[in-house]
Write a protein that holds these residues in place. Sequence first.
Motif, PDB file in Angstrom:
ATOM      1  N   VAL A  41       0.877  -1.096  -0.004  1.00 15.81           N
ATOM      2  CA  VAL A  41      -0.021   0.112   0.085  1.00 15.81           C
ATOM      3  C   VAL A  41       0.913   1.193   0.017  1.00 15.81           C
ATOM      4  CG1 VAL A  41      -1.891   1.373   1.342  1.00 15.81           C
ATOM      5  CG2 VAL A  41      -1.770  -1.211   1.543  1.00 15.81           C
ATOM      6  N   TRP A  42       0.707   2.096  -1.033  1.00 14.43           N
ATOM      7  CA  TRP A  42       1.541   3.355  -1.157  1.00 14.43           C
ATOM      8  C   TRP A  42       0.775   4.393  -0.028  1.00 14.43           C
ATOM      9  CZ3 TRP A  42       6.064   3.090  -3.422  1.00 14.43           C
ATOM     10  CH2 TRP A  42       6.015   2.126  -4.726  1.00 14.43           C
ATOM     11  N   ILE A  43       1.529   5.182   0.362  1.00 12.12           N
ATOM     12  CA  ILE A  43       1.045   6.312   1.207  1.00 12.12           C
ATOM     13  C   ILE A  43       1.147   7.539   0.371  1.00 12.12           C
ATOM     14  CG2 ILE A  43       1.166   7.784   3.287  1.00 12.12           C
ATOM     15  CD1 ILE A  43       0.211   4.637   3.795  1.00 12.12           C
ATOM     16  N   THR A  44       0.014   8.316   0.096  1.00  9.83           N
ATOM     17  CA  THR A  44       0.140   9.566  -1.069  1.00  9.83           C
ATOM     18  C   THR A  44       0.773  10.695   0.179  1.00  9.83           C
ATOM     19  OG1 THR A  44      -1.966  10.332  -0.374  1.00  9.83           O
ATOM     20  CG2 THR A  44      -1.565   8.657  -2.237  1.00  9.83           C
ATOM     21  N   ARG A  45       1.052  11.867  -0.401  1.00  8.71           N
ATOM     22  CA  ARG A  45       1.300  13.005   0.121  1.00  8.71           C
ATOM     23  C   ARG A  45       0.282  13.575   0.892  1.00  8.71           C
ATOM     24  NH1 ARG A  45       5.924  15.753  -1.370  1.00  8.71           N
ATOM     25  NH2 ARG A  45       5.753  14.775  -3.497  1.00  8.71           N
ATOM     26  N   ALA A  46      -0.803  13.316   0.548  1.00  9.30           N
ATOM     27  CA  ALA A  46      -2.201  13.904   1.224  1.00  9.30           C
ATOM     28  C   ALA A  46      -2.293  12.875   2.374  1.00  9.30           C
ATOM     29  CB  ALA A  46      -3.254  14.046   0.344  1.00  9.30           C
ATOM     30  N   GLY A  47      -1.738  11.774   2.802  1.00 11.57           N
ATOM     31  CA  GLY A  47      -2.051  11.011   3.688  1.00 11.57           C
ATOM     32  C   GLY A  47      -3.136   9.762   3.289  1.00 11.57           C
ATOM     33  N   LYS A  48      -3.279   9.702   1.981  1.00 10.76           N
ATOM     34  CA  LYS A  48      -4.189   8.761   1.631  1.00 10.76           C
ATOM     35  C   LYS A  48      -3.263   7.295   1.265  1.00 10.76           C
ATOM     36  CE  LYS A  48      -7.741  11.471   1.992  1.00 10.76           C
ATOM     37  NZ  LYS A  48      -8.450  11.356   3.190  1.00 10.76           N
ATOM     38  N   CYS A  49      -4.421   6.442   0.994  1.00  6.68           N
ATOM     39  CA  CYS A  49      -3.780   5.033   0.408  1.00  6.68           C
ATOM     40  C   CYS A  49      -4.259   4.611  -0.811  1.00  6.68           C
ATOM     41  CB  CYS A  49      -4.224   3.904   1.455  1.00  6.68           C
ATOM     42  SG  CYS A  49      -4.063   3.894   3.082  1.00  6.68           S
ATOM     43  N   TYR A  50      -3.088   4.025  -1.690  1.00  2.00           N
ATOM     44  CA  TYR A  50      -3.123   3.782  -2.958  1.00  2.00           C
ATOM     45  C   TYR A  50      -2.768   2.350  -3.198  1.00  2.00           C
ATOM     46  CZ  TYR A  50      -2.764   3.632  -7.980  1.00  2.00           C
ATOM     47  OH  TYR A  50      -2.808   3.451  -9.487  1.00  2.00           O
ATOM     48  N   LEU A  51      -3.577   1.366  -3.329  1.00  2.00           N
ATOM     49  CA  LEU A  51      -3.242  -0.178  -3.128  1.00  2.00           C
ATOM     50  C   LEU A  51      -2.442  -0.423  -4.434  1.00  2.00           C
ATOM     51  CD1 LEU A  51      -3.754  -2.854  -1.902  1.00  2.00           C
ATOM     52  CD2 LEU A  51      -5.708  -3.194  -3.284  1.00  2.00           C
ATOM     53  N   CYS A  52      -1.165  -0.926  -3.949  1.00  2.00           N
ATOM     54  CA  CYS A  52      -0.396  -1.247  -5.246  1.00  2.00           C
ATOM     55  C   CYS A  52      -0.700  -2.622  -5.596  1.00  2.00           C
ATOM     56  CB  CYS A  52       1.082  -1.301  -4.594  1.00  2.00           C
ATOM     57  SG  CYS A  52       2.341  -1.796  -5.966  1.00  2.00           S
ATOM     58  N   HIS A  53      -0.839  -3.528  -4.835  1.00  2.00           N
ATOM     59  CA  HIS A  53      -1.454  -5.083  -5.046  1.00  2.00           C
ATOM     60  C   HIS A  53      -1.602  -5.581  -3.699  1.00  2.00           C
ATOM     61  CE1 HIS A  53       2.113  -6.515  -3.399  1.00  2.00           C
ATOM     62  NE2 HIS A  53       3.068  -5.824  -4.185  1.00  2.00           N
ATOM     63  N   ASN A  54      -2.717  -6.596  -3.924  1.00  2.00           N
ATOM     64  CA  ASN A  54      -3.150  -7.471  -2.709  1.00  2.00           C
ATOM     65  C   ASN A  54      -2.466  -8.804  -2.976  1.00  2.00           C
ATOM     66  OD1 ASN A  54      -4.444  -8.369  -0.590  1.00  2.00           O
ATOM     67  ND2 ASN A  54      -6.376  -8.492  -1.549  1.00  2.00           N
ATOM     68  N   ASN A  55      -1.381  -8.984  -2.725  1.00  2.00           N
ATOM     69  CA  ASN A  55      -0.574 -10.282  -3.011  1.00  2.00           C
ATOM     70  C   ASN A  55      -0.906 -11.241  -1.808  1.00  2.00           C
ATOM     71  OD1 ASN A  55       0.466  -9.496  -5.549  1.00  2.00           O
ATOM     72  ND2 ASN A  55       2.472  -9.560  -4.789  1.00  2.00           N
ATOM     73  N   SER A  56      -1.291 -10.689  -0.806  1.00  2.00           N
ATOM     74  CA  SER A  56      -1.480 -11.955   0.223  1.00  2.00           C
ATOM     75  C   SER A  56      -2.801 -12.151   0.268  1.00  2.00           C
ATOM     76  CB  SER A  56      -1.220 -11.259   1.580  1.00  2.00           C
ATOM     77  OG  SER A  56      -1.571  -9.797   1.817  1.00  2.00           O
ATOM     78  N   LEU A  63      -9.671  -5.547   3.825  1.00  2.00           N
ATOM     79  CA  LEU A  63      -8.737  -4.982   3.261  1.00  2.00           C
ATOM     80  C   LEU A  63      -9.379  -3.374   3.217  1.00  2.00           C
ATOM     81  CD1 LEU A  63      -5.994  -4.446   1.833  1.00  2.00           C
ATOM     82  CD2 LEU A  63      -7.007  -5.142  -0.314  1.00  2.00           C
ATOM     83  N   SER A  64     -10.680  -3.276   2.959  1.00  2.00           N
ATOM     84  CA  SER A  64     -11.213  -1.974   3.053  1.00  2.00           C
ATOM     85  C   SER A  64     -10.898  -1.372   4.370  1.00  2.00           C
ATOM     86  CB  SER A  64     -12.670  -2.033   2.546  1.00  2.00           C
ATOM     87  OG  SER A  64     -13.273  -0.775   2.896  1.00  2.00           O
ATOM     88  N   ASN A  65     -11.133  -1.991   5.442  1.00  2.00           N
ATOM     89  CA  ASN A  65     -10.963  -1.722   6.761  1.00  2.00           C
ATOM     90  C   ASN A  65      -9.581  -1.230   7.175  1.00  2.00           C
ATOM     91  OD1 ASN A  65     -13.858  -1.681   7.451  1.00  2.00           O
ATOM     92  ND2 ASN A  65     -13.790  -3.734   8.321  1.00  2.00           N
ATOM     93  N   ILE A  66      -8.803  -2.066   6.603  1.00  2.00           N
ATOM     94  CA  ILE A  66      -7.317  -1.891   7.078  1.00  2.00           C
ATOM     95  C   ILE A  66      -6.847  -0.698   6.154  1.00  2.00           C
ATOM     96  CG2 ILE A  66      -4.872  -2.678   6.522  1.00  2.00           C
ATOM     97  CD1 ILE A  66      -6.039  -5.794   6.835  1.00  2.00           C
ATOM     98  N   LEU A  67      -7.466  -0.586   5.088  1.00  2.00           N
ATOM     99  CA  LEU A  67      -6.934   0.667   4.306  1.00  2.00           C
ATOM    100  C   LEU A  67      -7.674   1.826   5.065  1.00  2.00           C
ATOM    101  CD1 LEU A  67      -7.522  -0.246   0.458  1.00  2.00           C
ATOM    102  CD2 LEU A  67      -5.265  -0.017   1.970  1.00  2.00           C
ATOM    103  N   LYS A  68      -8.570   1.923   5.570  1.00  2.00           N
ATOM    104  CA  LYS A  68      -9.018   3.071   6.380  1.00  2.00           C
ATOM    105  C   LYS A  68      -8.333   3.407   7.827  1.00  2.00           C
ATOM    106  CE  LYS A  68     -13.917   2.270   4.995  1.00  2.00           C
ATOM    107  NZ  LYS A  68     -15.173   1.782   5.197  1.00  2.00           N
TER     108      LYS A  68
END
Length: 92
Positions: A41-56, A63-68
């Motif tokens: 999961v990438w962290i953006t400059r604004a503090g948001k998440c960008y999912l790179c991949h869900n290999n696990s 996953l939605s809850n974890i990203l939040k």
Amino acid sequence: MPRVFKIGSYWVFFWSNESDPLEPIHVHVCQGAPSGNATKVWITRAGKCYLCHNNSRIPDRVLSNILKIIEARSAEIIEKWIGYFGQITYFC
């Protein structure tokens, strides 16, 4: 392998060797002990998440809850990244 925090049985962590040159800030997530197929999961400059991949293969709802949670704690992640690696760049 620095652990940033846990969410239930899921670890949120950095790999100690995040490439040379250092990749932009991101975390890995997996259930149980860290493994090479962890979700990224990438962290953006604004503090948001960008999912790179869900290999696990974390289930979508979990996953939605974890990203939040990662977004809510992004300042902590950024602070720990800088403390560990001494520098930071952002994916976007």
